[in-house]
Design a protein around this motif. Structure first.
Motif, PDB file in Angstrom:
ATOM      1  N   GLY A 112      19.133  51.653  42.369  1.00  0.00           N
ATOM      2  CA  GLY A 112      19.535  53.037  42.927  1.00  0.00           C
ATOM      3  C   GLY A 112      17.814  53.850  43.581  1.00  0.00           C
ATOM      4  O   GLY A 112      18.817  54.453  44.349  1.00  0.00           O
ATOM      5  N   GLY A 113      16.782  53.574  42.917  1.00  0.00           N
ATOM      6  CA  GLY A 113      15.906  54.092  43.681  1.00  0.00           C
ATOM      7  C   GLY A 113      16.423  53.619  44.821  1.00  0.00           C
ATOM      8  O   GLY A 113      15.578  54.623  45.889  1.00  0.00           O
ATOM      9  N   GLY A 114      16.502  52.602  45.452  1.00  0.00           N
ATOM     10  CA  GLY A 114      16.487  52.326  47.103  1.00  0.00           C
ATOM     11  C   GLY A 114      17.295  52.625  47.989  1.00  0.00           C
ATOM     12  O   GLY A 114      16.764  53.728  48.473  1.00  0.00           O
ATOM     13  N   LEU A 115      18.320  53.413  47.025  1.00  0.00           N
ATOM     14  CA  LEU A 115      19.672  54.207  47.484  1.00  0.00           C
ATOM     15  C   LEU A 115      19.189  55.614  48.067  1.00  0.00           C
ATOM     16  O   LEU A 115      19.794  56.341  48.937  1.00  0.00           O
ATOM     17  CB  LEU A 115      20.791  53.957  47.058  1.00  0.00           C
ATOM     18  CG  LEU A 115      21.153  52.445  46.994  1.00  0.00           C
ATOM     19  CD1 LEU A 115      22.696  52.306  46.118  1.00  0.00           C
ATOM     20  CD2 LEU A 115      21.599  52.093  48.532  1.00  0.00           C
ATOM     21  N   LEU A 116      18.647  56.105  46.951  1.00  0.00           N
ATOM     22  CA  LEU A 116      18.013  57.382  47.250  1.00  0.00           C
ATOM     23  C   LEU A 116      16.967  57.485  48.023  1.00  0.00           C
ATOM     24  O   LEU A 116      16.798  58.150  48.705  1.00  0.00           O
ATOM     25  CB  LEU A 116      17.610  57.459  45.782  1.00  0.00           C
ATOM     26  CG  LEU A 116      18.246  58.299  44.352  1.00  0.00           C
ATOM     27  CD1 LEU A 116      17.600  58.442  43.595  1.00  0.00           C
ATOM     28  CD2 LEU A 116      19.511  59.591  44.945  1.00  0.00           C
ATOM     29  N   TYR A 117      16.279  56.337  48.393  1.00  0.00           N
ATOM     30  CA  TYR A 117      15.221  56.370  48.820  1.00  0.00           C
ATOM     31  C   TYR A 117      15.865  56.280  50.612  1.00  0.00           C
ATOM     32  O   TYR A 117      15.512  57.135  51.249  1.00  0.00           O
ATOM     33  CB  TYR A 117      13.818  55.047  49.414  1.00  0.00           C
ATOM     34  CG  TYR A 117      13.335  55.412  48.442  1.00  0.00           C
ATOM     35  CD1 TYR A 117      12.273  56.713  48.520  1.00  0.00           C
ATOM     36  CD2 TYR A 117      12.668  54.505  46.603  1.00  0.00           C
ATOM     37  CE1 TYR A 117      11.552  56.865  47.798  1.00  0.00           C
ATOM     38  CE2 TYR A 117      11.279  54.173  46.659  1.00  0.00           C
ATOM     39  CZ  TYR A 117      10.635  55.780  46.687  1.00  0.00           C
ATOM     40  OH  TYR A 117       9.526  55.730  45.194  1.00  0.00           O
ATOM     41  N   ALA A 118      16.846  56.174  50.658  1.00  0.00           N
ATOM     42  CA  ALA A 118      18.030  55.607  51.741  1.00  0.00           C
ATOM     43  C   ALA A 118      18.441  56.979  52.524  1.00  0.00           C
ATOM     44  O   ALA A 118      17.738  57.803  53.468  1.00  0.00           O
ATOM     45  CB  ALA A 118      18.818  54.868  52.015  1.00  0.00           C
ATOM     46  N   LEU A 119      18.804  57.503  51.306  1.00  0.00           N
ATOM     47  CA  LEU A 119      19.386  59.567  51.028  1.00  0.00           C
ATOM     48  C   LEU A 119      17.983  59.977  51.703  1.00  0.00           C
ATOM     49  O   LEU A 119      18.483  61.025  53.226  1.00  0.00           O
ATOM     50  CB  LEU A 119      19.347  59.495  49.658  1.00  0.00           C
ATOM     51  CG  LEU A 119      20.504  60.992  49.846  1.00  0.00           C
ATOM     52  CD1 LEU A 119      21.333  61.706  51.077  1.00  0.00           C
ATOM     53  CD2 LEU A 119      20.554  61.464  48.724  1.00  0.00           C
TER      54      LEU A 119
END
Length: 113
Positions: free
Chosen positions: A67-74
């Motif tokens: 989830g943190g990685g996806l938020l970093y991508a966003l």
């Protein structure tokens, strides 16, 4: 021999062609809204990735690296949205430079000034 009265339609010069107002408005909004939103989502991504906000201990932490990685991508997508839109909609190197420099100057003004 061609007749002097026959003319071919001239293509407008790309340097003098003006961009549609909606393109300029969309680029401006994303250049000014994108970086603060990216900062918020990067902070949220850090909290999600590590699983702790203020007090970190093993009993209450629930890290979520996906989830943190996806938020970093966003956050990265939001940060780059202004320059990418400037290139896609306006096709101008000056517009891309402005979408990079102006938000940075605004941040420096509020941090230093």
């Amino acid at each position: 021999m061609t007749s002097p009265y026959v003319t071919f339609p001239q293509q407008p010069d790309t340097a003098t062609r003006r961009s549609a107002p909606w393109r300029v408005a969309a680029t401006t909004v994303m250049a000014l809204v994108g970086p603060p939103s990216a900062g918020f989502f990067a902070f949220w991504a850090t909290v999600t990735w590590t699983g702790c906000f203020i007090d970190c201990n093993e009993a209450t932490d629930h890290p979520n690296p996906v989830g943190g990685g996806l938020l970093y991508a966003l956050a990265i997508a939001l940060l780059l949205s202004g320059p990418v839109l400037a290139w896609l909609l306006l096709r101008s190197g000056k517009a891309v430079a402005l979408t990079l420099v102006v938000p940075a100057l605004i941040v420096l003004y509020f941090v230093i000034g």
